[in-house]
Write a protein that holds these residues in place. Sequence first.
Motif, PDB file in Angstrom:
ATOM      1  N   PRO A  12       9.929 -31.571  57.983  1.00  0.00           N
ATOM      2  CA  PRO A  12      11.079 -31.754  57.733  1.00  0.00           C
ATOM      3  C   PRO A  12      11.480 -31.506  55.707  1.00  0.00           C
ATOM      4  O   PRO A  12      11.044 -31.785  55.825  1.00  0.00           O
ATOM      5  CB  PRO A  12      10.997 -32.887  58.364  1.00  0.00           C
ATOM      6  CG  PRO A  12      10.230 -34.132  59.337  1.00  0.00           C
ATOM      7  CD  PRO A  12       8.890 -32.272  58.654  1.00  0.00           C
ATOM      8  N   LYS A  13      12.723 -31.078  56.363  1.00  0.00           N
ATOM      9  CA  LYS A  13      13.704 -30.894  55.131  1.00  0.00           C
ATOM     10  C   LYS A  13      14.003 -31.752  54.795  1.00  0.00           C
ATOM     11  O   LYS A  13      14.509 -33.023  55.270  1.00  0.00           O
ATOM     12  CB  LYS A  13      14.819 -30.399  55.597  1.00  0.00           C
ATOM     13  CG  LYS A  13      14.582 -28.970  55.778  1.00  0.00           C
ATOM     14  CD  LYS A  13      13.431 -28.196  55.155  1.00  0.00           C
ATOM     15  CE  LYS A  13      13.420 -26.292  55.997  1.00  0.00           C
ATOM     16  NZ  LYS A  13      11.604 -26.365  55.960  1.00  0.00           N
ATOM     17  N   SER A  14      14.032 -32.066  53.073  1.00  0.00           N
ATOM     18  CA  SER A  14      15.050 -33.413  52.449  1.00  0.00           C
ATOM     19  C   SER A  14      16.035 -33.299  52.674  1.00  0.00           C
ATOM     20  O   SER A  14      16.581 -32.460  52.784  1.00  0.00           O
ATOM     21  CB  SER A  14      14.087 -32.979  51.248  1.00  0.00           C
ATOM     22  OG  SER A  14      15.113 -32.047  50.311  1.00  0.00           O
ATOM     23  N   ARG A  47       0.938 -38.027  47.270  1.00  0.00           N
ATOM     24  CA  ARG A  47       2.521 -37.305  47.439  1.00  0.00           C
ATOM     25  C   ARG A  47       2.184 -36.043  47.048  1.00  0.00           C
ATOM     26  O   ARG A  47       3.099 -35.070  47.340  1.00  0.00           O
ATOM     27  CB  ARG A  47       3.009 -37.838  46.018  1.00  0.00           C
ATOM     28  CG  ARG A  47       3.387 -39.560  46.218  1.00  0.00           C
ATOM     29  CD  ARG A  47       3.323 -40.122  44.389  1.00  0.00           C
ATOM     30  NE  ARG A  47       4.152 -39.025  44.164  1.00  0.00           N
ATOM     31  CZ  ARG A  47       5.819 -38.943  44.203  1.00  0.00           C
ATOM     32  NH1 ARG A  47       6.675 -40.113  44.824  1.00  0.00           N
ATOM     33  NH2 ARG A  47       6.606 -38.300  43.092  1.00  0.00           N
ATOM     34  N   TRP A  48       1.118 -35.556  46.258  1.00  0.00           N
ATOM     35  CA  TRP A  48       0.983 -33.756  45.866  1.00  0.00           C
ATOM     36  C   TRP A  48       1.010 -33.526  47.550  1.00  0.00           C
ATOM     37  O   TRP A  48       0.960 -32.287  47.892  1.00  0.00           O
ATOM     38  CB  TRP A  48      -0.240 -33.710  44.835  1.00  0.00           C
ATOM     39  CG  TRP A  48      -0.199 -32.264  44.894  1.00  0.00           C
ATOM     40  CD1 TRP A  48      -1.585 -31.603  45.607  1.00  0.00           C
ATOM     41  CD2 TRP A  48       0.370 -31.573  44.235  1.00  0.00           C
ATOM     42  NE1 TRP A  48      -1.406 -30.135  44.876  1.00  0.00           N
ATOM     43  CE2 TRP A  48      -0.145 -30.062  44.595  1.00  0.00           C
ATOM     44  CE3 TRP A  48       1.941 -31.925  43.706  1.00  0.00           C
ATOM     45  CZ2 TRP A  48       0.519 -29.060  43.541  1.00  0.00           C
ATOM     46  CZ3 TRP A  48       2.437 -30.198  43.200  1.00  0.00           C
ATOM     47  CH2 TRP A  48       1.814 -29.160  43.113  1.00  0.00           C
ATOM     48  N   SER A  49       0.240 -34.109  48.488  1.00  0.00           N
ATOM     49  CA  SER A  49      -0.233 -33.136  49.681  1.00  0.00           C
ATOM     50  C   SER A  49       1.372 -32.585  50.510  1.00  0.00           C
ATOM     51  O   SER A  49       2.277 -32.012  51.514  1.00  0.00           O
ATOM     52  CB  SER A  49      -0.552 -34.398  50.635  1.00  0.00           C
ATOM     53  OG  SER A  49      -2.372 -34.091  50.281  1.00  0.00           O
ATOM     54  N   ILE A  50       2.218 -33.993  50.591  1.00  0.00           N
ATOM     55  CA  ILE A  50       3.125 -33.869  51.016  1.00  0.00           C
ATOM     56  C   ILE A  50       4.195 -32.597  50.121  1.00  0.00           C
ATOM     57  O   ILE A  50       5.185 -31.972  50.928  1.00  0.00           O
ATOM     58  CB  ILE A  50       4.103 -35.194  50.668  1.00  0.00           C
ATOM     59  CG1 ILE A  50       2.977 -36.429  51.707  1.00  0.00           C
ATOM     60  CG2 ILE A  50       5.926 -35.011  51.181  1.00  0.00           C
ATOM     61  CD1 ILE A  50       3.166 -36.168  52.999  1.00  0.00           C
ATOM     62  N   PHE A  51       4.728 -32.952  49.205  1.00  0.00           N
ATOM     63  CA  PHE A  51       5.066 -31.988  48.595  1.00  0.00           C
ATOM     64  C   PHE A  51       5.026 -30.149  49.064  1.00  0.00           C
ATOM     65  O   PHE A  51       5.375 -29.071  48.203  1.00  0.00           O
ATOM     66  CB  PHE A  51       5.088 -31.586  46.684  1.00  0.00           C
ATOM     67  CG  PHE A  51       5.407 -33.252  46.432  1.00  0.00           C
ATOM     68  CD1 PHE A  51       7.263 -33.002  46.824  1.00  0.00           C
ATOM     69  CD2 PHE A  51       4.892 -34.000  45.539  1.00  0.00           C
ATOM     70  CE1 PHE A  51       7.844 -34.034  46.114  1.00  0.00           C
ATOM     71  CE2 PHE A  51       5.644 -35.130  45.434  1.00  0.00           C
ATOM     72  CZ  PHE A  51       7.221 -35.323  45.153  1.00  0.00           C
ATOM     73  N   LYS A  52       3.505 -30.230  48.751  1.00  0.00           N
ATOM     74  CA  LYS A  52       2.757 -28.545  49.235  1.00  0.00           C
ATOM     75  C   LYS A  52       3.375 -28.629  50.767  1.00  0.00           C
ATOM     76  O   LYS A  52       3.481 -27.662  51.093  1.00  0.00           O
ATOM     77  CB  LYS A  52       1.218 -29.346  49.388  1.00  0.00           C
ATOM     78  CG  LYS A  52       0.480 -28.897  48.067  1.00  0.00           C
ATOM     79  CD  LYS A  52      -0.784 -28.660  47.949  1.00  0.00           C
ATOM     80  CE  LYS A  52      -1.540 -29.781  48.674  1.00  0.00           C
ATOM     81  NZ  LYS A  52      -2.509 -29.301  48.028  1.00  0.00           N
ATOM     82  N   TRP A  53       3.105 -29.637  52.031  1.00  0.00           N
ATOM     83  CA  TRP A  53       3.586 -29.356  52.948  1.00  0.00           C
ATOM     84  C   TRP A  53       4.723 -28.890  52.902  1.00  0.00           C
ATOM     85  O   TRP A  53       5.610 -27.675  53.986  1.00  0.00           O
ATOM     86  CB  TRP A  53       3.759 -30.948  54.055  1.00  0.00           C
ATOM     87  CG  TRP A  53       2.004 -31.332  53.851  1.00  0.00           C
ATOM     88  CD1 TRP A  53       0.959 -30.284  53.360  1.00  0.00           C
ATOM     89  CD2 TRP A  53       1.239 -32.127  54.531  1.00  0.00           C
ATOM     90  NE1 TRP A  53      -0.359 -31.576  53.988  1.00  0.00           N
ATOM     91  CE2 TRP A  53      -0.274 -32.395  54.316  1.00  0.00           C
ATOM     92  CE3 TRP A  53       2.207 -33.139  54.753  1.00  0.00           C
ATOM     93  CZ2 TRP A  53      -0.216 -33.309  55.106  1.00  0.00           C
ATOM     94  CZ3 TRP A  53       1.150 -34.776  56.294  1.00  0.00           C
ATOM     95  CH2 TRP A  53       0.235 -34.140  55.452  1.00  0.00           C
ATOM     96  N   ILE A 112      13.283 -37.783  46.372  1.00  0.00           N
ATOM     97  CA  ILE A 112      13.394 -36.805  47.298  1.00  0.00           C
ATOM     98  C   ILE A 112      13.317 -38.073  48.922  1.00  0.00           C
ATOM     99  O   ILE A 112      12.464 -38.428  48.959  1.00  0.00           O
ATOM    100  CB  ILE A 112      12.335 -36.100  47.171  1.00  0.00           C
ATOM    101  CG1 ILE A 112      12.287 -35.014  46.778  1.00  0.00           C
ATOM    102  CG2 ILE A 112      11.876 -35.695  48.810  1.00  0.00           C
ATOM    103  CD1 ILE A 112      11.040 -34.143  46.355  1.00  0.00           C
ATOM    104  N   LYS A 113      14.500 -37.844  49.785  1.00  0.00           N
ATOM    105  CA  LYS A 113      13.940 -38.143  50.652  1.00  0.00           C
ATOM    106  C   LYS A 113      14.301 -37.800  51.915  1.00  0.00           C
ATOM    107  O   LYS A 113      14.822 -36.633  52.135  1.00  0.00           O
ATOM    108  CB  LYS A 113      14.631 -39.800  50.428  1.00  0.00           C
ATOM    109  CG  LYS A 113      14.759 -41.213  49.545  1.00  0.00           C
ATOM    110  CD  LYS A 113      15.818 -41.924  49.899  1.00  0.00           C
ATOM    111  CE  LYS A 113      15.270 -42.692  48.267  1.00  0.00           C
ATOM    112  NZ  LYS A 113      16.582 -43.773  48.670  1.00  0.00           N
TER     113      LYS A 113
END
Length: 75
Positions: free
Chosen positions: A34-36, A20-26, A44-45
């Motif tokens: 893509p924007k949430s 999940r942390w990687s997604i937040f960094k990306w 967050i979706k």
Amino acid sequence: KDDVELMTVNQVARLFGVTRWSIFKWMQRIPDFPKSVTPAGCQIKFIKQEILDFFYKEVNSYAEAKSTYSAIGIS
């Protein structure tokens, strides 16, 4: 009205095989990630089709680079 399928951060992380942390960094570091689509304070979706489009673009870029490196003798 068409229903838009959404993905959570956990689902996106599983798709990419990262945390999940990687997604937040990306989200912060990759301009075309893509924007949430959720309001502040909510889970967050992301729009599923945007995530899949990004995923397949990245997979194809990786495959092309790997093929190029292989063709010139770099493994």
